[in-house]
Design an enzyme around this catalytic site. Structure first.
Site, PDB file in Angstrom:
ATOM      1  N   ASP A 107       0.842  -1.201   0.000  1.00 37.10           N
ATOM      2  CA  ASP A 107       0.000   0.000   0.000  1.00 37.10           C
ATOM      3  C   ASP A 107       0.875   1.248   0.000  1.00 37.10           C
ATOM      4  OD1 ASP A 107      -2.195  -1.662   0.180  1.00 37.10           O
ATOM      5  OD2 ASP A 107      -2.324  -1.477   2.374  1.00 37.10           O
TER       6      ASP A 107
HETATM    7  N1  URA Z   1      -1.223  -5.949   3.766  1.00 35.74           N
HETATM    8  C1  URA Z   1      -1.736  -4.706   3.775  1.00 35.74           C
HETATM    9  O1  URA Z   1      -2.793  -4.485   4.327  1.00 35.74           O
HETATM   10  N2  URA Z   1      -1.038  -3.738   3.184  1.00 35.74           N
HETATM   11  C2  URA Z   1       0.132  -3.933   2.569  1.00 35.74           C
HETATM   12  O2  URA Z   1       0.726  -2.996   2.035  1.00 35.74           O
HETATM   13  C3  URA Z   1       0.663  -5.237   2.564  1.00 35.74           C
HETATM   14  C4  URA Z   1      -0.035  -6.225   3.163  1.00 35.74           C
END
Ligand code: URA
Length: 246
Positions: A107
């Site tokens: 993310d």
């Molecule tokens: N899980 C998430 O919620 N975000 C990420 O960036 C990676 C794994």
């Protein structure tokens, strides 16, 4: 990428410079092909077998490039975005030119280990849940965690649209106002870790990926920095996804 290519593309791929720099170097006679000065960047060569030197140094061809990056928060894991910076914007032209792409995604606000490779087959294998490649995250959440949460993670949480595979939750510290934990998952659905914690009633306030399979984030890499994988790291990754069909 095909192993048969123009000499100027090969030189860029090998990190000898941008297209313009390579063109100038060719004109200046700094490149030899099969022992003779070569000035024609359009010459097609077999990259595997050709004997090319640049400033007298032999160039050893690598069919693929594999990187680890310490992804900073605030950067998208995407190839291109008109308005926001992406992880590819952080790469030197060499790595973009040879087709390095992120293996999965983190993310925008997640930090830590991101692998990038030009080998689509390796990326595919690393991402397939059936390969059971562990991804380890450090998470901070806004409420307490306890044994019941670890148990729920281990059993596989039911989320709104899918049943998560069993995951490991190691609680490092817990207090009423927040907790820290290490989480190991083997799949990588959208917002997976955040959604797993949300299913237990807490929100993730900080998330950092520490490991993918046998490869930990190099602590020497500052946020935004990256380096090529070592031969040992690549061999370990290839070993952990080797068994079975693609
Ligand atoms: N899980 C998430 O919620 N975000 C990420 O960036 C990676 C794994």
């Amino acid at each position: 990428m095909s192993d048969c290519m123009r000499l100027d593309r090969f030189l860029s791929f090998m990190g000898c410079g941008t297209r313009g720099e390579v063109r100038d170097a060719l004109r200046a006679g700094r490149v030899t092909l099969e022992g003779r000065t070569e000035r024609d960047g359009g010459r097609r060569i077999d990259a595997q077998g050709a004997r090319v030197t640049f400033d007298g140094n032999p160039l050893a061809y690598k069919p693929h490039r594999h990187l680890m990056m310490n992804k900073p928060a605030g950067v998208l894991t995407a190839a291109r975005d008109a308005r926001q910076p992406t992880v590819l914007d952080l790469l030197a032209p060499l790595y973009r030119a040879c087709g390095c792409m992120p293996v999965g995604r983190l993310d925008k606000d997640t930090e830590g280990l991101l692998l990038l490779t030009s080998d689509g087959e390796l990326a595919h294998r690393l991402l397939a849940p059936k390969r059971h490649v562990d991804k380890v995250y450090f998470a901070q959440v806004d409420g307490p965690l306890g044994d019941a949460d670890a148990q729920a993670f281990a059993e596989g949480l039911q989320l709104s649209d899918f049943q998560a595979m069993p995951a490991r939750l190691e609680i490092l510290h817990s207090a009423p106002e927040g907790a820290e934990a290490r989480v190991t998952v083997q799949e990588g659905k959208f917002h997976q870790v955040k959604r797993m914690f949300a299913a237990r009633g807490v929100q993730v306030t900080h998330l950092k990926r520490l490991c993918v399979g046998p490869v930990p984030l190099d602590p020497a890499l500052k946020p935004g920095a990256y380096r090529e994988l070592t031969d040992a790291e690549l061999a370990a990754l290839e070993h952990c996804v080797r068994a079975g069909p693609p």
